[in-house]
Structure formats: structure tokens, C-alpha cells
Motif scaffolding. Structure first.
Motif, PDB file in Angstrom:
ATOM      1  N   MET A  38      84.082  67.260  52.580  1.00 40.78           N
ATOM      2  CA  MET A  38      84.520  66.798  53.837  1.00 40.78           C
ATOM      3  C   MET A  38      84.954  68.105  54.982  1.00 40.78           C
ATOM      4  O   MET A  38      84.579  67.799  56.046  1.00 40.78           O
ATOM      5  CB  MET A  38      85.153  65.684  53.763  1.00 40.78           C
ATOM      6  N   GLY A  39      85.637  68.701  54.193  1.00 44.67           N
ATOM      7  CA  GLY A  39      86.238  69.671  55.161  1.00 44.67           C
ATOM      8  C   GLY A  39      85.360  70.561  55.949  1.00 44.67           C
ATOM      9  O   GLY A  39      85.472  71.439  56.790  1.00 44.67           O
ATOM     10  N   ALA A  40      84.087  71.035  55.121  1.00 42.37           N
ATOM     11  CA  ALA A  40      83.195  72.027  55.869  1.00 42.37           C
ATOM     12  C   ALA A  40      82.429  71.266  56.941  1.00 42.37           C
ATOM     13  O   ALA A  40      82.447  71.947  57.828  1.00 42.37           O
ATOM     14  CB  ALA A  40      82.060  72.076  54.737  1.00 42.37           C
ATOM     15  N   ILE A  41      82.222  70.013  56.995  1.00 47.08           N
ATOM     16  CA  ILE A  41      81.530  69.386  58.321  1.00 47.08           C
ATOM     17  C   ILE A  41      82.896  69.307  59.349  1.00 47.08           C
ATOM     18  O   ILE A  41      82.510  69.210  60.443  1.00 47.08           O
ATOM     19  CB  ILE A  41      80.753  68.127  57.770  1.00 47.08           C
ATOM     20  N   GLN A  42      83.944  69.131  58.788  1.00 44.24           N
ATOM     21  CA  GLN A  42      85.124  68.809  59.726  1.00 44.24           C
ATOM     22  C   GLN A  42      85.533  70.214  60.546  1.00 44.24           C
ATOM     23  O   GLN A  42      85.610  70.148  61.542  1.00 44.24           O
ATOM     24  CB  GLN A  42      86.459  68.588  58.908  1.00 44.24           C
ATOM     25  N   LEU A  43      85.346  71.185  59.761  1.00 48.61           N
ATOM     26  CA  LEU A  43      85.582  72.543  60.450  1.00 48.61           C
ATOM     27  C   LEU A  43      84.389  72.831  61.427  1.00 48.61           C
ATOM     28  O   LEU A  43      84.363  73.529  62.706  1.00 48.61           O
ATOM     29  CB  LEU A  43      85.501  73.740  59.345  1.00 48.61           C
ATOM     30  N   ALA A  44      83.110  72.598  61.016  1.00 47.92           N
ATOM     31  CA  ALA A  44      81.942  72.935  61.895  1.00 47.92           C
ATOM     32  C   ALA A  44      82.109  72.012  63.051  1.00 47.92           C
ATOM     33  O   ALA A  44      81.866  72.486  64.315  1.00 47.92           O
ATOM     34  CB  ALA A  44      80.854  72.528  61.390  1.00 47.92           C
ATOM     35  N   SER A  45      82.637  70.668  63.036  1.00 49.09           N
ATOM     36  CA  SER A  45      82.719  69.868  64.130  1.00 49.09           C
ATOM     37  C   SER A  45      84.038  70.131  64.752  1.00 49.09           C
ATOM     38  O   SER A  45      83.635  70.087  66.272  1.00 49.09           O
ATOM     39  CB  SER A  45      83.170  68.406  63.511  1.00 49.09           C
ATOM     40  N   LEU A  46      84.860  70.903  64.283  1.00 46.99           N
ATOM     41  CA  LEU A  46      86.030  71.247  65.323  1.00 46.99           C
ATOM     42  C   LEU A  46      85.683  72.203  66.198  1.00 46.99           C
ATOM     43  O   LEU A  46      86.062  72.511  67.249  1.00 46.99           O
ATOM     44  CB  LEU A  46      87.338  71.606  64.394  1.00 46.99           C
ATOM     45  N   ALA A  47      84.745  73.292  65.463  1.00 47.89           N
ATOM     46  CA  ALA A  47      84.299  74.589  66.238  1.00 47.89           C
ATOM     47  C   ALA A  47      83.302  73.943  67.393  1.00 47.89           C
ATOM     48  O   ALA A  47      83.415  75.093  68.490  1.00 47.89           O
ATOM     49  CB  ALA A  47      83.684  75.510  65.274  1.00 47.89           C
ATOM     50  N   ALA A  48      82.646  73.140  67.335  1.00 50.81           N
ATOM     51  CA  ALA A  48      81.803  72.639  68.210  1.00 50.81           C
ATOM     52  C   ALA A  48      82.549  72.243  69.289  1.00 50.81           C
ATOM     53  O   ALA A  48      82.319  72.724  70.483  1.00 50.81           O
ATOM     54  CB  ALA A  48      80.643  71.616  67.786  1.00 50.81           C
ATOM     55  N   LEU A  49      83.613  71.535  69.232  1.00 50.74           N
ATOM     56  CA  LEU A  49      84.427  70.946  70.190  1.00 50.74           C
ATOM     57  C   LEU A  49      85.129  72.156  71.052  1.00 50.74           C
ATOM     58  O   LEU A  49      85.279  72.013  72.137  1.00 50.74           O
ATOM     59  CB  LEU A  49      85.548  70.052  69.580  1.00 50.74           C
ATOM     60  N   THR A  50      85.732  73.254  70.326  1.00 51.90           N
ATOM     61  CA  THR A  50      86.453  73.981  70.836  1.00 51.90           C
ATOM     62  C   THR A  50      85.661  75.098  71.615  1.00 51.90           C
ATOM     63  O   THR A  50      86.274  75.991  72.211  1.00 51.90           O
ATOM     64  CB  THR A  50      87.366  74.734  69.729  1.00 51.90           C
TER      65      THR A  50
END
Ligand code: APR
Ligand code: MG
Length: 270
Positions: A38-50
């Protein structure tokens, strides 16, 4: 290969007019985060937001929906049943972070490839592509040297011994924009080649590639062409890694922190 400054690429990013609403700032769909990842998609999503995406939507395993929205309330989470509807409203799909290669992953991979919109393929989406090679000019592939080796049916050593040759062969075989990651990341679209000279060994840590995927997907959602989005993502990611290494140490170059630094460096645009 050419090496442009971060500022050069930042200036290609469309400005956000005062009249913007979330729809005009780009809707994107990220797919991945299979069991145990799950962490992998969480990091990609965070980066999309930032990096400034307007709406970040995720398709992941059902058991992860609650945890993901609790960790990051801005995220909109869906399951595979919602795929057609969410894909229809997205400007770009990023697939691969934490995808794995089981039946669930293979189904997500094929339904994504059937969509006629720009795509970013990373991690296990690349490993699945290597098993059934095809061409598309409307995608960005972001292999690390090991994934590049699988895509070309060769060894990691062969890729690393001639990275320029490798990125050319990848582009010839698969089309689109190729980002060959690692120290001295190369971006190539069949005509233009960019070499990123920023970045450091502190970035050799799990999850760092997932952050890059989120950033590139976000810049495509915001209206950049695929090549410029890839070059901006790579440059911003690497300079953020250098900023963190200077502020802390190479051990302080943590992917979730790097995603936050990316939003600081975005202000370098003139
Ligand atoms: N110098 C500069 N940049 C570096 C260096 C280095 N020495 N080492 C790594 N990087 C950068 C790369 O250029 C790339 O942008 O860090 C990022 C690492 O990305 P990945 O290799 O994809 O690493 P990771 O995020 O852990 O991948 C996650 O996906 O690729 C699969 O199997 C992989 O399970 C893993 C998952
Ligand atoms: Mg990776």
C-alpha cells in the motif's frame, strides 16, 4: 544529450490562473498498492498532490481504502468496479507502484492499456509489459536499470554499461517517452534526449521511484506534454533529493519528505 536547468523545466509548467478550480488543475488516476505494498501507491499519490494536481484518485485493493484516506484525506479512493467511470474523467493514468503481478494486477494492467488516454507505467506494470511487449506513443515508461533489462531481455550490467544505447533501444521497441532511472537519469522520446545531472545516492531507497511516478503523472494531468512532464518530474525529484541531502544527510533523503520538498522547489519558477 542536453541538460537543462530545473528552472527551464519549471517554466514549461502551465501557470495556475486565479480563476482555477480543481477540475482545471488536472484529474489523474493512480493504480497499484496491492497487498503488502500500500505504501507505494500512497507515496505516488502524495507526490501527485505536492506537485499540484487538482484531483488525485486511486484504484487499489479494497482493504486499503480506509487507511489511505485516513493517511491523506485529500485522496479519493476507488476499487476496480469504478475503473471505467474514473478512467473516463481522468486526464492520465499512472500505473505500477505496488502493483505486483498476480491476477488482480494483470487485470488492472490490461484494462489500463485498453484506455485511449496518456499513461505512465512504472514498476510491475513494466515487468508485465516486458512479458508482452507492445508500442504506444502516448505513454511514459520509467524503468530502473533492472526493469530496463527485463524490457530488453538483457542484463542490468549490459544496460548500465551503455545507458544511452539502452534508452534508445527501449524507445525503439516500446515508443513514447522513456525515463531510464539511476545516477544520471536519461529521458528520451526518439528525438530529444535529456540527461539529469542532479540527484545523489541517498535516493537509492525503497519508494523513491514511486514519488517520481506521482510527480510525472501530475504534470501530465496539469497539461504538459509527456516529454516535458517527464523532464520536469525527473529534475524536480533529483533537486529535491539534493536539497534534503544538504539540509540533513543522505540518510535524511526519505521519499515522503522528498515529496514535500518538491512543493517548495516548485516556487523556483519565474
Ligand atoms: N543517484 C541518483 N539518483 C538515484 C540514485 C543515485 N545513486 N539511486 C536511485 N536514484 C533515483 C532513481 O533515479 C529513481 O528516480 O531514485 C529513484 C529510485 O527509483 P526505483 O529504482 O524505482 O526505486 P523504488 O522506488 O524503491 O521502486 C519501488 O518498484 O521498481 C520497483 O522493484 C522495485 O519494489 C520496487 C518498487
Ligand atoms: Mg520503482
Amino acid at each position: 544529450a542536453e541538460s537543462h536547468s530545473l528552472k527551464y523545466w519549471l517554466n514549461q509548467l502551465p501557470k495556475t490562473p486565479a480563476s482555477s478550480h480543481k477540475g482545471t488543475r488536472g484529474t489523474l488516476l493512480l493504480i497499484g498498492g496491492n497487498h503488502h505494498m500500500m505504501g507505494a501507491i500512497q507515496l505516488a499519490s502524495l507526490a501527485a498532490l505536492t506537485t499540484g494536481a487538482g484531483l488525485v484518485k486511486i484504484i487499489t485493493q479494497t482493504d486499503h481504502l480506509t487507511a489511505l484516506t485516513q493517511a491523506q484525506p485529500e485522496l479519493m479512493t476507488y476499487t476496480q468496479q469504478d475503473f471505467e467511470q474514473q478512467a473516463a474523467s481522468a486526464k492520465v493514468i499512472g500505473i505500477g507502484p505496488g502493483l505486483d503481478q498476480d491476477d488482480w494486477a494483470v487485470d488492472r494492467f490490461h484494462e489500463t492499456l485498453n484506455q485511449d488516454i496518456p499513461k505512465v507505467l512504472d514498476a510491475d506494470a513494466l515487468n508485465l509489459l516486458a512479458k508482452s511487449p507492445q508500442q504506444d506513443d502516448d505513454w511514459v515508461l520509467t524503468p530502473h536499470p533492472g526493469e530496463a533489462a527485463r524490457l530488453l531481455g538483457t542484463s542490468t550490467e549490459a544496460i548500465q554499461s551503455n545507458r544511452i544505447e539502452a534508452v534508445k533501444r527501449l524507445q525503439q521497441k516500446y515508443g513514447g517517452v522513456i525515463v531510464l532511472k539511476g545516477n544520471g537519469t536519461l529521458v528520451y522520446d526518439g528525438k530529444q534526449m535529456e540527461l539529469c545531472t542532479a540527484g545523489n545516492a541517498g535516493m537509492a531507497v525503497g519508494g523513491m521511484g514511486d514519488v517520481l511516478t506521482g510527480a510525472i503523472t501530475s504534470f501530465i494531468a496539469q497539461g504538459m506534454d509527456l516529454y516535458s512532464a517527464a523532464c520536469l518530474g525527473v529534475s524536480l525529484h533529483a533537486h529535491s533529493g539534493d536539497t534534503l541531502a544538504n539540509q540533513k544527510s543522505q540518510a535524511g533523503v526519505i521519499p515522503s519528505d522528498l515529496a514535500l520538498v518538491m512543493s517548495q522547489l516548485l516556487s523556483y519558477a519565474s
